[in-house]
Design a protein around this motif. Structure first.
Motif, short mmCIF file in Angstrom:
data_model
loop_
_atom_site.label_atom_id
_atom_site.label_comp_id
_atom_site.label_asym_id
_atom_site.label_seq_id
_atom_site.Cartn_x
_atom_site.Cartn_y
_atom_site.Cartn_z
N GLN A 256 0.82 -1.20 0.00
CA GLN A 256 0.00 0.00 0.00
C GLN A 256 0.86 1.26 0.00
O GLN A 256 0.58 2.24 -0.69
CB GLN A 256 -0.95 0.00 1.21
CG GLN A 256 -1.88 1.20 1.28
CD GLN A 256 -2.82 1.29 0.08
OE1 GLN A 256 -3.18 0.27 -0.51
NE2 GLN A 256 -3.18 2.52 -0.30
N GLN A 257 1.95 1.22 0.77
CA GLN A 257 2.87 2.37 0.81
C GLN A 257 3.49 2.60 -0.56
O GLN A 257 3.62 3.75 -1.01
CB GLN A 257 3.95 2.13 1.86
CG GLN A 257 3.44 2.16 3.30
CD GLN A 257 4.52 1.80 4.30
OE1 GLN A 257 5.62 1.37 3.93
NE2 GLN A 257 4.22 1.95 5.59
N ILE A 258 3.86 1.52 -1.25
CA ILE A 258 4.46 1.66 -2.59
C ILE A 258 3.44 2.25 -3.57
O ILE A 258 3.76 3.14 -4.36
CB ILE A 258 4.97 0.29 -3.09
CG1 ILE A 258 6.09 -0.22 -2.18
CG2 ILE A 258 5.45 0.40 -4.53
CD1 ILE A 258 6.53 -1.64 -2.49
N LEU A 259 2.19 1.75 -3.49
CA LEU A 259 1.14 2.29 -4.36
C LEU A 259 0.94 3.78 -4.15
O LEU A 259 0.77 4.55 -5.10
CB LEU A 259 -0.18 1.55 -4.13
CG LEU A 259 -0.37 0.20 -4.82
CD1 LEU A 259 -1.76 -0.36 -4.50
CD2 LEU A 259 -0.20 0.30 -6.33
N GLU A 260 0.93 4.21 -2.90
CA GLU A 260 0.73 5.63 -2.58
C GLU A 260 1.88 6.47 -3.13
O GLU A 260 1.66 7.57 -3.66
CB GLU A 260 0.60 5.81 -1.07
CG GLU A 260 -0.71 5.26 -0.52
CD GLU A 260 -0.76 5.30 1.00
OE1 GLU A 260 0.25 5.71 1.62
OE2 GLU A 260 -1.81 4.91 1.58
N GLN A 261 3.11 5.95 -3.03
CA GLN A 261 4.25 6.68 -3.57
C GLN A 261 4.19 6.77 -5.10
O GLN A 261 4.47 7.83 -5.69
CB GLN A 261 5.56 6.01 -3.13
CG GLN A 261 5.83 6.11 -1.64
CD GLN A 261 7.05 5.31 -1.23
OE1 GLN A 261 7.86 4.92 -2.05
NE2 GLN A 261 7.18 5.06 0.08
N LEU A 262 3.79 5.68 -5.74
CA LEU A 262 3.64 5.69 -7.19
C LEU A 262 2.54 6.66 -7.63
O LEU A 262 2.69 7.39 -8.61
CB LEU A 262 3.31 4.28 -7.70
CG LEU A 262 4.45 3.26 -7.66
CD1 LEU A 262 3.92 1.88 -8.01
CD2 LEU A 262 5.56 3.65 -8.64
N HIS A 263 1.43 6.67 -6.89
CA HIS A 263 0.31 7.55 -7.19
C HIS A 263 0.76 9.02 -7.13
O HIS A 263 0.46 9.83 -8.03
CB HIS A 263 -0.83 7.29 -6.21
CG HIS A 263 -2.12 7.96 -6.59
ND1 HIS A 263 -2.35 9.30 -6.38
CD2 HIS A 263 -3.25 7.47 -7.17
CE1 HIS A 263 -3.55 9.61 -6.81
NE2 HIS A 263 -4.12 8.51 -7.30
N ASP A 264 1.49 9.37 -6.07
CA ASP A 264 1.96 10.74 -5.92
C ASP A 264 2.92 11.12 -7.05
O ASP A 264 2.88 12.24 -7.57
CB ASP A 264 2.66 10.92 -4.56
CG ASP A 264 1.68 10.84 -3.40
OD1 ASP A 264 0.46 10.96 -3.63
OD2 ASP A 264 2.14 10.63 -2.25
N LYS A 265 3.78 10.19 -7.45
CA LYS A 265 4.75 10.44 -8.51
C LYS A 265 4.05 10.69 -9.84
O LYS A 265 4.37 11.64 -10.58
CB LYS A 265 5.72 9.26 -8.62
CG LYS A 265 6.67 9.33 -9.81
CD LYS A 265 7.58 10.55 -9.76
CE LYS A 265 8.57 10.53 -10.91
NZ LYS A 265 9.34 11.79 -11.00
N LEU A 266 3.04 9.87 -10.16
CA LEU A 266 2.33 10.03 -11.43
C LEU A 266 1.54 11.33 -11.47
O LEU A 266 1.47 12.00 -12.51
CB LEU A 266 1.39 8.83 -11.66
CG LEU A 266 2.10 7.49 -11.93
CD1 LEU A 266 1.09 6.35 -11.94
CD2 LEU A 266 2.86 7.53 -13.24
N GLU A 267 0.93 11.72 -10.35
CA GLU A 267 0.21 12.99 -10.30
C GLU A 267 1.16 14.17 -10.47
O GLU A 267 0.86 15.14 -11.16
CB GLU A 267 -0.55 13.12 -8.98
CG GLU A 267 -1.86 12.36 -8.96
CD GLU A 267 -2.73 12.77 -7.79
OE1 GLU A 267 -2.19 13.24 -6.77
OE2 GLU A 267 -3.97 12.61 -7.89
N THR A 268 2.35 14.07 -9.86
CA THR A 268 3.36 15.12 -10.00
C THR A 268 3.79 15.26 -11.45
O THR A 268 4.06 16.37 -11.93
CB THR A 268 4.59 14.81 -9.12
OG1 THR A 268 4.17 14.72 -7.75
CG2 THR A 268 5.65 15.90 -9.26
#
Length: 296
Positions: A256-268
């Motif tokens: 879940q932590q990895i998914l959240e980091q990936l999500h933030d990166k893609l939005e950025t």
């Protein structure tokens, strides 16, 4: 998003087809490439027909070259001749003023004298008697003065037309066939060789596809035709990640932590409207890579 095309064999006007497609699917069909046009043609049910697609020609989309460019045909000043603009032959998108001050649309590649506007000069309106196409005339005005002339009211119109002995270019024009029903910008086109031609007594400003050839025709929008809708389907992509970590990557908390980091990166990076989830293989999301054999 991926476009899924749906053929509807219940004839309607272009506006009626648009309403139906927006209620049942997403919109009238947009076609942005040769490949999409081939897929569209595969959905047609009978050869030898014309079927509405979402391309249309906004015949009221006139723009001035100066200022904010807005020209609202309902509220802005205009001085059209009777039965103008009429887009004869489907090729008239630039405007001339005649010697009595009335306007008409003409083919932009016609050579005409023109009137420039000089913001800094003592005389604001500069008549240039050299014959040029609309684009060349505008470039001349931009290089020597301010721009081709904009006419915002009757007072300005009355100052300009007494200078004239013949039709001259002014700074009003529009672009042809630039919009799809879903508000996409039209870049790909697949017209039949003689199209669009705006034949007939009223503007033919909606597009239909030939169900045999896949080429497009301009048709009067009040004609009742079968039509093709589009439904936008979210595009699914699968990515493989290679991670190096001492933690248990199959721990749901870590995942879940990895998914959240990936999500933030893609939005950025500017992506939006997406969802992320893990795919499992043999009951696990992550698998250890086998150690490479070393040769000694």
């Amino acid at each position: 998003m991926v476009r899924e095309y749906h053929y509807v064999n219940s004839p309607k006007t272009w506006a009626g087809a648009q309403t139906f497609c927006r209620e049942v699917y997403t919109d009238l069909a947009t076609v942005e490439s040769k490949e999409e046009n081939i897929r569209l043609l595969l959905e047609t049910q009978e050869p030898g027909k014309l079927a509405w697609i979402g391309l249309y020609d906004d015949t009221k989309s006139w723009m001035w070259t100066m200022g904010d460019g807005k020209f609202d045909r309902e509220n802005s000043f205009f001085r059209w001749e009777r039965n103008e603009p009429n887009n004869i032959g489907g090729k008239q998108s630039c405007v001339v003023m005649n010697w009595v001050g009335f306007w008409r649309d003409e083919i932009c590649e016609t050579d005409r004298p023109f009137v420039c506007f000089d913001e800094q000069g003592p005389s604001k309106y500069i008549l240039v008697d050299t014959f040029m196409t609309w684009d060349v005339a505008r470039n001349y005005c931009l290089s020597k003065y301010t721009d081709l002339v904009t006419v915002r009211n009757l007072t300005e119109n009355e100052k300009i037309h007494p200078m004239l002995a013949r039709n001259v270019w002014i700074g009003l024009r529009r672009n042809f066939w630039t919009n799809w029903s879903d508000e996409s910008l039209a870049t790909f086109k697949n017209w039949y060789e003689s199209q669009p031609d705006n034949s007939g007594s009223t503007p033919a400003s909606c597009a239909a596809v030939d169900t045999t050839t896949g080429t497009w025709w301009d048709v009067h929008c009040d004609t009742e035709l079968e039509f093709i809708c589009e439904k936008l389907i979210p595009l699914r992509r699968r990515f493989k990640l290679r991670l190096q970590s001492e933690t248990d990557l199959n721990d749901p908390v870590i995942q879940q932590q990895i998914l959240e980091q990936l999500h933030d990166k893609l939005e950025t990076d500017g992506l939006s409207d997406f969802k992320l989830r893990w795919n499992q293989n043999e009951g696990q999301t992550f698998h250890k890579e086998p150690k490479k054999k070393t040769h000694g």
